[in-house]
Write a protein that holds these residues in place. Structure first.
Motif, short mmCIF file in Angstrom:
data_model
loop_
_atom_site.label_atom_id
_atom_site.label_comp_id
_atom_site.label_asym_id
_atom_site.label_seq_id
_atom_site.Cartn_x
_atom_site.Cartn_y
_atom_site.Cartn_z
N ALA A 124 0.77 -1.39 0.01
CA ALA A 124 0.03 0.05 0.09
C ALA A 124 0.85 1.40 0.07
N ASP A 125 2.02 1.16 0.70
CA ASP A 125 2.76 2.41 0.68
C ASP A 125 3.78 2.51 -0.39
N PHE A 132 -16.04 -0.81 2.75
CA PHE A 132 -15.28 -1.57 1.64
C PHE A 132 -16.38 -1.79 0.51
N ILE A 135 -11.26 12.56 -3.07
CA ILE A 135 -10.12 11.56 -3.46
C ILE A 135 -10.71 11.17 -4.91
N GLU A 178 -3.63 9.06 5.42
CA GLU A 178 -3.67 8.43 4.21
C GLU A 178 -2.30 7.64 4.43
N MET A 198 -10.17 5.17 5.33
CA MET A 198 -10.43 6.70 5.53
C MET A 198 -12.04 7.02 5.92
N VAL A 202 -7.40 1.97 0.96
CA VAL A 202 -7.14 3.29 1.72
C VAL A 202 -8.34 4.08 1.96
N LYS A 203 -8.84 4.56 0.70
CA LYS A 203 -10.04 5.20 0.50
C LYS A 203 -11.36 4.69 1.49
N ARG A 246 -1.70 3.54 4.74
CA ARG A 246 -0.69 3.06 3.98
C ARG A 246 0.44 2.15 4.61
N PHE A 278 -2.54 7.28 -4.60
CA PHE A 278 -3.71 7.45 -5.07
C PHE A 278 -3.74 7.71 -6.48
N ASN A 316 -8.57 1.90 -3.39
CA ASN A 316 -10.22 1.80 -2.91
C ASN A 316 -9.95 1.40 -1.40
#
Lengths: 787, 161
Positions: free
Chosen positions: A716-717, B92, B158, B123, B148, B144-145, B127, A721, B142
């Motif tokens: 993920a890192d 989700f 976003i 964010e 959040m 990560v989104k 991550r 986005f 999506n």
């Protein structure tokens, strides 16, 4: 205003409820009463002769039911290859045998030697360690260039060499291409590697074979993208089981990305062994096994040359590629570096003369086959890299050089045998410049510099050929299968529909998006439509899901079957309304007589079909169920433009992706949310290829990156986005939905953007660097900066 | 074989296991709770994350016997009794944070552990926290989104979902 249902809407995915609550049904969740477990003893050397195999001690271990070796498979067919390439001299490719279990020799680390079937998986594993193998290690060939040198050790003793084929495309263009190079004002040359990758869907492969002696029926549950193809290949070529006695089920499948297209030895083994011991046999791959038994992807070494005239028009393109096949030909392996690669070498550009040479090479490595994009990422990467290099050599803007050479009139017949039906490459480039905010790049670069970082911008285009493909065309090109798709639409008496499709969903969300299409066609709620897939007992036939073909081909079959349904329903409605069927209109789930207020509801018509009391029995049959097979007229050609901004740390060489934007033209869009998700996933994999991933063999054929400890999967890192846009839409002209396919674009378009950006960052810092091979690890970038 | 007993999603659960049986295998094979997935053999992928006494644990790295007497929570126990999704599961779905669904149980359980210790993560914090959870389908955007959004943050700015 976004729609809330039908085509163009983004309803929440219905499959999510089971996946979010732990109630999915993946193959490893399936357990058959009385099942036994198999563990494969695999070769730990890349090349060796089996001089002896003593299973006596292992057979006496607790729980062992039976041990199988290659001897048990003498007389059983080998794993077939589904595509025969003809070389530039008109000769068929060299095609070695591919036994289910090794016959006398092993040819890569991971090649299965024996299989222990036991009461538990642990007992099978323990016993496999007790098998005594007298394995004489032989010299291995790993490097492709060395493999085709005179006198190289042969992977297959019965072939003339390690060259599978030497393919030229288009062979007739060769001299004209050479002449164009001789006449060119400028020639740009680039040698590059398209790094070997492992698909690594998060769900490892699983197979459960079952056999019913009373009926002589075999069933295979397997992690497949195309259960009907497995039924065909395994039934007809390996085990000799006719279709009506063999059911293949691919239930919820945890990702595929190409690696679950192919027919694997473990599937045939479990089906074979279940009959042999009259018990179900289950195999669950560990991740370690997956690395040495799943087909890998990419692994090309290429020299590409671009010829330009004095006005910077592209005049010719010439490429020379070595493509690794591994030790055996996986199901579609020969097609990937040829017909899925050479045919895309025109890219988005009107280069008039192209010649592609590909030498496919056997090595003592695991087989290489299609991985997300399959041939098209390799084509795009070399083309978009060489154009970037040409722009730098000529000191022109890389975007303007591309625009100058864009194809702008459609249909466009390329010099590499395909005809693009539609597209607008300036539109996607304009959109990219907007959504990526390229106007703000200089300010962002200045900010990066203040922070001691080098910022670079990489832009490129891509085109792909999706929706594979017209059967008669691919037949001429060597495919040993048709590439249509089928759908059966069953309407129930109370109006609900079940669609049995040969397409397979393993993350793509067909259960949500396919009903949107039918709901739009009939004017009913999506909840009235159910999608059934993944079982040869349901859909009539299916070629499955790969090459971004599900909606373009499978969806088109569903549309054709639904059109038949609507035509028949109109006849029934006409009877009920005492009108001519030519006057019947269907809108919002109501059949009405044009120009009148007479109407009958969808549900009343479907009920009449099954309760035909008042029904035109003399003209049409009762019932409402239709099947259609759809064979596409052409490929579809999604295209777009991508932009990547990176920061490079000059002290460490570490690259970070700061921004990534994609402007795609996928034609019409059924579910924008799912399309965005497909692009995101492709970008993640493409960035993974560019920065992180690489399957690395040592000179002895040991896979050094054989676990998630050593093979760097994107996390993920590692990614930002993404900005994704698909508002540029030139609908496909030859399928009923006007759709093009979106599953692979991200993985095809993103690697060159990343590499172009890193090269840009380094050059803007005064480094004389034209290329760095992927993955752009900190050590490679640092070394390039400090050479 | 040794008997092991624990509480799984609030219910008593027990079974006979070998000393080498992993908690993931106990859940999947002994209890038949197949929502917890196994995607690797080196504790990298995180598909098998469950909570043991409130802490996120990769159940493939823990022996079943080590969980004797523990309170174990799995993906099967996240929705309400009436089947409605919890806030993370719902986010989700709302934000298309899953595709094939295989990594999803681990993602949801990790996200739940994260939000317990950091109710409004940035964010970057999300991550970083997900470094032990691999997803091959979504490119993480999506996921990560969704996390959040599940933490009550406005994600409308976003880019596309």
């Amino acid at each position: 205003m976004p729609k809330d249902s039908g085509i163009g809407a983004s309803p929440k995915r219905r499959e999510d409820l089971r996946f979010l609550t732990g109630t999915g049904n993946y193959t490893d969740d399936i357990n058959v009463n009385g099942q036994a477990y198999v563990h494969f003893l695999r070769s730990d050397v890349a090349h060796g002769r089996i001089n002896g195999l003593d299973t006596a001690a292992a057979a006496a271990m607790p729980g062992v039911i039976r041990i199988f070796t290659g001897a048990d498979f003498e007389g059983v067919g080998g794993l077939p290859c589904g595509w025969q390439v003809t070389d530039r001299h008109g000769q068929p490719m060299q095609e070695p045998a591919h036994p289910v279990l090794a016959q006398g020799k092993v040819r890569h680390v991971g090649d299965p030697i024996a299989a222990v079937v036991a009461e538990t998986a642990e007992q099978a594993r323990d016993a496999a360690e007790a098998i005594d193998v007298d394995l004489e290690e032989l010299p291995a060939v790993i490097d492709m260039k060395a493999a085709i040198e005179e006198g190289a050790t042969k992977v297959h003793d019965d072939l003339t060499s390690n060259l599978c084929y030497d393919w030229g495309f288009v062979e007739e263009n060769r001299e004209a291409v050479d002449k164009a190079f001789a006449d060119a004002a400028h020639v740009t040359t680039l040698e590059l590697v398209n790094n070997r990758l492992v698909a690594n869907p998060m769900e490892p492969r699983v197979a459960v074979g079952d056999y019913n002696r009373a009926t002589d029926d075999s069933t295979l549950y397997t992690t497949s993208q195309n259960p009907h193809v497995i039924r065909l290949l395994m039934g007809a070529f390996v085990l000799g089981i006719p279709e009506h006695k063999l059911r293949v089920v691919a239930p919820d499948v945890g990702g595929g990305f190409g690696s679950k297209i192919f027919h694997y030895a473990e599937e045939a083994f479990c089906t074979f062994a279940a009959k042999a011991i009259n018990r179900a046999v289950k195999w669950t791959s560990s991740r370690s096994e997956a690395f040495i038994s799943d087909a890998h992807g990419r692994d090309h070494v290429t020299k590409i040359e671009l010829a330009l005239d004095a006005d910077h028009n592209f005049t010719a393109l010439r490429t020379d590629t070595l493509a690794n096949m591994g030790a055996y030909l996986s199901t579609f392996a020969p097609s990937v570096p040829t017909w899925l690669h050479g045919t895309l070498m025109a890219g988005n550009y009107k280069t008039p003369l192209i010649y592609v040479n590909v030498k496919a090479v056997f090595t003592n490595t695991v087989a290489v086959d299609a991985y997300r994009g399959a041939g098209r990422p390799e084509a795009t990467f070399q083309l978009e890299r060489v154009i970037d290099k040409a722009a730098r050599e000529l000191n022109v803007d890389p975007i303007e050089l591309r625009r100058k050479n864009f194809i702008t009139e459609f249909p466009y017949a390329t010099p590499v045998a395909v005809e693009y039906d539609t597209g607008d490459y300036n539109a996607t480039m304009d959109k990219l410049i907007e959504v990526a905010d390229l106007a703000g790049f200089d300010a962002r670069k200045a900010e990066s510099e203040k922070n001691g970082k080098l910022r670079g911008l990489g832009v490129n285009c891509y085109i792909e050929a999706c929706g594979i493909a017209p059967s008669n065309l691919v037949g001429q090109l060597g495919a040993r299968a048709g590439l249509y798709e089928s759908a059966t639409v069953r309407v129930n008496a109370t109006g609900g529909l079940v669609v049995m499709t040969g397409s397979h969903s393993h993350g793509q969300g067909h259960e949500t998006s396919f009903p949107q299409v039918i709901a739009e066609m009939i004017g009913i709620d999506e909840s009235m439509v159910e999608i059934v897939h993944g079982d040869t007992a349901n859909a009539p036939m299916g070629m499955g899901t790969y090459g971004s073909r599900s909606l373009a081909v499978g969806g088109s079959a569903m549309v054709r079957a639904t059109e038949k349904i609507i035509n028949k329903a109109k006849k029934i409605a006409a009877h009920l309304l005492e009108a001519s069927d030519a006057d019947i209109e269907l809108k919002d789930g109501q059949f009405s007589v044009a120009g009148t207020d007479k109407s009958v509801a969808w549900g009343d018509v479907t009920l009449a079909a099954y309760v035909p009391h008042n029904y035109p029995l003399e003209d049409i049959e009762p019932g409402l169920e239709e099947t259609a097979f759809y064979d596409p007229a052409n490929f579809t050609y999604p295209a777009g433009a991508y932009a990547c901004e990176v920061e490079v740390d000059p002290d460490t060489g570490k690259v970070t992706i700061e921004r990534f934007a994609a402007a795609d033209d996928f034609g019409n869009i059924v579910n924008p949310m799912i399309v965005d998700g497909q692009v995101h996933g492709g970008l993640g994999q493409g960035i993974g290829q560019a920065l992180l991933e690489g399957a690395v063999y040592d000179e002895n054929g040991q896979l050094l990156s054989a676990s998630f400890m050593d093979y760097a999967m994107p996390r993920a890192d590692d990614v930002p986005f993404y900005t994704v846009d698909h508002s540029c839409q030139t609908p496909c002209t030859h399928n009923p939905l006007g759709v093009k396919g979106c599953g692979e674009a991200g993985a095809i378009g993103s690697p060159p953007a990343v590499v172009n950006a890193v090269v840009d960052a380094l050059r803007s810092a005064g480094k004389d660097i034209t290329h760095i091979d992927m993955p752009l690890s900190p050590s490679r970038v640092w070394a390039a900066m400090n050479q | 074989m040794t008997q092991v007993s624990m509480t799984v999603n609030g219910k008593a659960a027990s079974g006979d296991v070998e000393n080498r049986t992993l908690l993931s295998a106990f859940l999947r094979e002994t209890l038949g709770m197949t929502g917890t997935h196994v995607g690797c053999d080196t504790s990298q992928c995180g598909a098998c994350v469950v909570h043991v006494n409130g802490e996120a644990v990769k159940s493939c790295t823990m022996l079943a016997l080590e969980a004797e007497g523990a309170e174990v929570s799995t993906i099967e126990g996240q929705a309400a009794a009436d089947g409605s999704l919890n806030a993370i599961q719902q986010a989700f779905q709302d934000h298309h944070g899953l595709q094939c669904g295989f990594c999803t149980p681990g993602m949801v359980m990790s996200a739940s552990a994260l939000l317990k210790e950091n109710p409004k993560p940035t964010e970057a914090e999300i991550r970083a926290y997900l470094e032990g959870n691999l997803c091959r389908c979504t490119g993480y955007h999506n996921i990560v989104k969704a996390i959040m959004a599940a933490s009550g943050q406005d994600v409308s700015a976003i880019a596309a979902e």
